[in-house]
Design an enzyme around this catalytic site. Structure first.
Site, PDB file in Angstrom:
ATOM      1  N   LYS A   1     -62.979  96.247   3.300  1.00 19.84           N
ATOM      2  CA  LYS A   1     -62.871  94.809   3.051  1.00 19.84           C
ATOM      3  C   LYS A   1     -63.476  94.500   1.694  1.00 19.84           C
ATOM      4  O   LYS A   1     -63.946  95.386   0.986  1.00 19.84           O
ATOM      5  CB  LYS A   1     -63.551  94.006   4.150  1.00 19.84           C
ATOM      6  CG  LYS A   1     -65.060  94.193   4.219  1.00 19.84           C
ATOM      7  CD  LYS A   1     -65.751  93.131   5.062  1.00 19.84           C
ATOM      8  CE  LYS A   1     -65.394  93.180   6.516  1.00 19.84           C
ATOM      9  NZ  LYS A   1     -66.274  92.327   7.349  1.00 19.84           N
TER      10      LYS A   1
ATOM     11  N   LYS B   1     -56.367  94.183  10.245  1.00 13.55           N
ATOM     12  CA  LYS B   1     -57.158  93.077  10.771  1.00 13.55           C
ATOM     13  C   LYS B   1     -56.816  91.784  10.028  1.00 13.55           C
ATOM     14  O   LYS B   1     -56.950  91.712   8.812  1.00 13.55           O
ATOM     15  CB  LYS B   1     -58.636  93.427  10.619  1.00 13.55           C
ATOM     16  CG  LYS B   1     -59.582  92.484  11.282  1.00 13.55           C
ATOM     17  CD  LYS B   1     -61.013  93.014  11.395  1.00 13.55           C
ATOM     18  CE  LYS B   1     -61.461  93.955  10.335  1.00 13.55           C
ATOM     19  NZ  LYS B   1     -62.928  94.087  10.301  1.00 13.55           N
TER      20      LYS B   1
END
Length: 235
Positions: A27, A86
């Protein structure tokens, strides 16, 4: 209970891998709670992690309610090598919008590779960002074909998931996920004093960053802290 650790760079990914993390989550905290990193970063970390037999997850961002944009971003993460894709349902206001977002994401990912897992992520502090309640997500995202439902926190101000959701509500979230055939993940500034509670809640995955950093979440991940966490979770 698998431990997902979120590095920002290849150097941090090596620390997480050698510390024994189960899932390496790519991320970019500079772009938000579930901020997306670049495809080439995902690919590089994916290639590295696969050599060690580790799974990779990648975030596509704290997404507005734009199903087409979300679908394209999810496909990008899948192509770049993520095993788990995600999606942060940041701009989603209700269960119907969650379904519409996730049905497109699921199709985009599964048409490319049906073995990849799709994660729908809500936020424990949803009321601070006018987003959908996590408790409204499991049924909707299961109907859309997602594999995992997750709750994190949107605003990283030192407060944790447990500051924003009562234990009973987190228990309900876990139960709703299981009742709808989903795996469940919990994250949101998890600290050492949360570990025993998490063991009792027994999610499939816990997601961490701050707890394995030498300072706050913007500092460097340290392998010895990952080792300590793995021992605490599995001890």
């Amino acid at each position: 209970m698998k431990v997902l650790v979120s590095p920002m760079s290849v150097a941090e990914a090596i620390e997480a891998i050698e510390g024994g993390a189960d899932i390496i989550d790519v991320k970019n905290p500079a772009e938000g709670s579930l901020g997306a990193n670049f495809p080439w970063v995902i690919r590089e970390i994916s290639e590295l992690a696969k050599k060690y037999g580790k799974e990779i997850s990648a975030t596509t961002g704290d997404m507005p309610y734009k199903p087409g944009t979300a679908s394209l971003a999810a496909l990008g993460a899948a192509v770049a090598g993520a095993d788990y894709i995600k999606v942060g349902l940041y701009g989603v206001k209700n269960a119907e919008e969650a379904y519409e977002m996730m049905v497109g994401v699921v199709r985009a990912v599964k048409d490319f590779d049906s073995s990849k897992k799709v994660v729908a992520a809500g936020y424990g502090d949803y009321y601070r960002i006018s987003s959908v309640s996590p408790l409204d997500l499991p049924e909707a995202v299961a109907k859309a074909g997602a594999d995992i439902v997750m709750v994190d926190t949107a605003i990283k101000d030192g407060t944790s998931l447990f500051d924003h959701m009562k234990i009973g509500d987190i228990e309900s979230f876990v139960k709703l996920a299981r009742d709808n055939g989903l795996m469940v993940a919990l994250a949101g500034n998890i600290s050492w004093n949360h570990i025993e509670t998490l063991k009792e809640l027994s999610p499939d995955i816990i997601g961490v960053r701050s707890i394995v950093c030498e300072g706050d979440r913007s500092s460097m991940i340290k392998r010895e802290l990952v080792v300590k966490l793995m021992e605490a979770v599995h001890g």
